[in-house]
Design a protein around this motif. Structure first.
Motif, short mmCIF file in Angstrom:
data_model
loop_
_atom_site.label_atom_id
_atom_site.label_comp_id
_atom_site.label_asym_id
_atom_site.label_seq_id
_atom_site.Cartn_x
_atom_site.Cartn_y
_atom_site.Cartn_z
N PHE A 96 0.82 -1.21 0.00
CA PHE A 96 0.00 0.00 0.00
C PHE A 96 0.85 1.27 0.00
O PHE A 96 0.55 2.23 -0.70
CB PHE A 96 -0.94 0.02 1.21
CG PHE A 96 -1.99 -1.05 1.18
CD1 PHE A 96 -2.47 -1.57 0.00
CD2 PHE A 96 -2.52 -1.55 2.37
CE1 PHE A 96 -3.45 -2.55 -0.03
CE2 PHE A 96 -3.51 -2.53 2.36
CZ PHE A 96 -3.97 -3.03 1.16
N ALA A 108 -11.48 -0.46 -1.61
CA ALA A 108 -12.11 -0.47 -0.29
C ALA A 108 -11.39 -1.55 0.51
O ALA A 108 -11.34 -2.72 0.09
CB ALA A 108 -13.60 -0.77 -0.39
N TYR A 109 -10.82 -1.18 1.65
CA TYR A 109 -10.00 -2.08 2.46
C TYR A 109 -10.74 -2.41 3.75
O TYR A 109 -11.03 -1.53 4.56
CB TYR A 109 -8.66 -1.41 2.77
CG TYR A 109 -7.70 -2.23 3.59
CD1 TYR A 109 -7.50 -3.58 3.37
CD2 TYR A 109 -6.95 -1.62 4.61
CE1 TYR A 109 -6.60 -4.32 4.12
CE2 TYR A 109 -6.03 -2.35 5.36
CZ TYR A 109 -5.87 -3.69 5.13
OH TYR A 109 -4.98 -4.42 5.87
N THR A 111 -10.38 -4.66 7.12
CA THR A 111 -9.27 -5.33 7.80
C THR A 111 -9.54 -5.68 9.25
O THR A 111 -10.20 -4.93 9.97
CB THR A 111 -7.99 -4.47 7.71
OG1 THR A 111 -6.92 -5.17 8.34
CG2 THR A 111 -8.17 -3.12 8.40
N SER A 116 -3.33 -1.44 10.81
CA SER A 116 -3.91 -0.44 9.92
C SER A 116 -4.01 0.93 10.60
O SER A 116 -4.10 1.95 9.93
CB SER A 116 -5.29 -0.88 9.44
OG SER A 116 -6.20 -0.98 10.53
N VAL A 120 -1.40 2.44 7.63
CA VAL A 120 -2.25 2.64 6.45
C VAL A 120 -2.74 4.09 6.43
O VAL A 120 -3.30 4.58 7.41
CB VAL A 120 -3.44 1.67 6.46
CG1 VAL A 120 -4.43 2.04 5.35
CG2 VAL A 120 -2.98 0.23 6.29
N HIS A 122 -5.39 6.17 5.50
CA HIS A 122 -6.79 5.98 5.13
C HIS A 122 -7.26 6.94 4.04
O HIS A 122 -8.12 6.59 3.23
CB HIS A 122 -7.68 6.15 6.37
CG HIS A 122 -7.42 5.15 7.45
ND1 HIS A 122 -8.29 4.92 8.48
CD2 HIS A 122 -6.38 4.29 7.65
CE1 HIS A 122 -7.81 3.98 9.27
NE2 HIS A 122 -6.64 3.59 8.79
N PHE A 125 -7.28 5.75 0.33
CA PHE A 125 -8.16 4.68 -0.12
C PHE A 125 -9.55 5.21 -0.46
O PHE A 125 -9.97 6.27 0.03
CB PHE A 125 -8.29 3.61 0.97
CG PHE A 125 -7.07 2.76 1.15
CD1 PHE A 125 -7.03 1.47 0.64
CD2 PHE A 125 -5.96 3.22 1.84
CE1 PHE A 125 -5.91 0.67 0.80
CE2 PHE A 125 -4.84 2.44 2.02
CZ PHE A 125 -4.82 1.16 1.50
N VAL A 128 -11.87 2.64 4.10
CA VAL A 128 -11.20 1.70 5.00
C VAL A 128 -12.15 1.39 6.15
O VAL A 128 -12.68 2.30 6.79
CB VAL A 128 -9.89 2.28 5.57
CG1 VAL A 128 -9.29 1.32 6.60
CG2 VAL A 128 -8.89 2.57 4.46
N GLU A 129 -12.39 0.10 6.39
CA GLU A 129 -13.15 -0.31 7.56
C GLU A 129 -12.27 -1.16 8.45
O GLU A 129 -11.87 -2.26 8.07
CB GLU A 129 -14.43 -1.08 7.20
CG GLU A 129 -15.18 -1.47 8.46
CD GLU A 129 -16.64 -1.86 8.23
OE1 GLU A 129 -17.30 -2.24 9.21
OE2 GLU A 129 -17.10 -1.77 7.07
N GLU A 130 -11.96 -0.64 9.64
CA GLU A 130 -11.11 -1.33 10.61
C GLU A 130 -12.00 -2.13 11.55
O GLU A 130 -12.41 -1.65 12.61
CB GLU A 130 -10.25 -0.31 11.35
CG GLU A 130 -9.28 0.43 10.44
CD GLU A 130 -8.51 1.50 11.16
OE1 GLU A 130 -9.14 2.38 11.80
OE2 GLU A 130 -7.26 1.48 11.10
N THR A 155 -19.69 -4.25 2.71
CA THR A 155 -18.94 -3.35 1.83
C THR A 155 -19.14 -3.72 0.37
O THR A 155 -19.34 -2.85 -0.49
CB THR A 155 -17.44 -3.39 2.18
OG1 THR A 155 -17.27 -3.00 3.54
CG2 THR A 155 -16.64 -2.47 1.27
#
Length: 308
Positions: A96, A108-109, A111, A116, A120, A122, A125, A128-130, A155
């Protein structure tokens, strides 16, 4: 490059119990760091619409499970590829961190990996969904597969991103399957603080390699059950399944997955391609409230030298 000071400190701690083996591990880590010449295979440049990342999955473990034939969606003989990293931090930074804004803007990430928070960007992107922020299980000491699957399904149905990356924590220890044989769990705030004790158990002979491998395989089986569910509830013409890195079980005196080490068992990861069709057979749970403080996670990682 391997973190030599940290590994030297580890030798000092373990010298009493391991003798010359502690020095052999350090020497091997340094040697396989300095002479790294392995060329990685492309990740973002590969042809996929959805990429599933299994954390710390060796290619030979994946092949062993696939050959057993218990998972219909797996090929009997999956391929393998060379990862750009031997740890999650390196993988995130390499894959990344080195990508263009245009490439990340399509992704769309989703994780389950807490790195992250600090590794990462964000903003680069599409989204991003953590999932680890609201679904970490302190009793298990990790995030189980299902919340990650649910987030990926949500997602996939809701996003207009061109590509989807789904990062599961399994088969990374601790095992969510065999609680008596797994290594001790880790509270979210302490993620990255210490090596998972399973590797010290192997180093010091407290557990056999066969025992740890069995727990490792059970953890992979666990996440593969969720992949079957994901592939029935996601629309993606081209799906690739891989890993960020592998694990060492004492090969060349190395254990776990230290960063910057060019050992085949750490760099060779599974790769197989399939398709996914959303049959709407699963109604994912909604995301819980996100109440995790960034400072809690990042400060602990930074104190231990993980920030670069």
């Amino acid at each position: 490059m391997v973190d030599v000071p940290a590994q030297a400190a580890n030798v000092a701690r373990n010298l009493r119990y391991r003798g010359a083996d502690a020095f052999r591990e350090l020497a091997s880590l340094v040697a396989y760091s300095l002479r790294s010449t392995t060329e990685p295979d492309p990740v973002l440049d590969a042809d996929w619409d959805a990429l599933v990342v299994l954390d710390a999955c060796r290619a030979d473990l994946f092949a062993e499970v696939a050959a057993a034939g218990d998972h219909e969606f797996l090929p009997a003989e999956p391929e393998s590829r060379t990862s750009p990293a031997s740890s999650s931090v390196e993988w995130l930074q390499s894959v990344f961190g080195g990508a263009s804004d245009a490439a990340l803007g399509e992704i769309a990430y989703v994780t389950g990996n807490p790195y992250s928070a600090s590794k990462v960007d964000h903003d680069r992107f599409h989204a991003v969904e953590e999932v680890w922020r609201y679904a970490w299980d302190d009793d298990l000491g990790t995030i189980p597969p299902r919340p990650v699957t649910d987030a990926a399904v949500r997602t996939g149905r809701e996003t207009d991103a061109d590509r989807l990356v789904v990062h599961y924590m399994q088969p990374h220890f601790p095992s969510v399957v065999d609680r008596e044989q797994r290594s001790a769990g880790v509270e979210l705030a302490a993620f990255g603080d210490d090596e998972m004790s399973v590797w010290d158990d192997l180093r010091f002979g407290r557990r056999s390699e066969a025992d740890v491998w069995s727990a490792y395989r059970a953890n992979l089986e666990c996440v593969l059950e969720d992949l079957a569910l994901l592939f029935e509830n996601l629309d993606a013409e081209r799906v690739a399944v891989t890993a960020d890195h592998g694990n060492a079980f004492g090969e060349r005196h190395v254990y776990g997955h230290p960063g910057g080490v060019d050992l085949p068992v750490l760099r060779e990861v599974p790769w197989f391609e399939t398709t996914a069709t959303d049959t709407r057979s699963h109604d994912p749970d909604a995301a819980d409230h996100d109440d995790t403080d960034d400072a809690d996670v990042e400060a602990r990682l930074e104190d231990l030298g993980y920030r670069t």
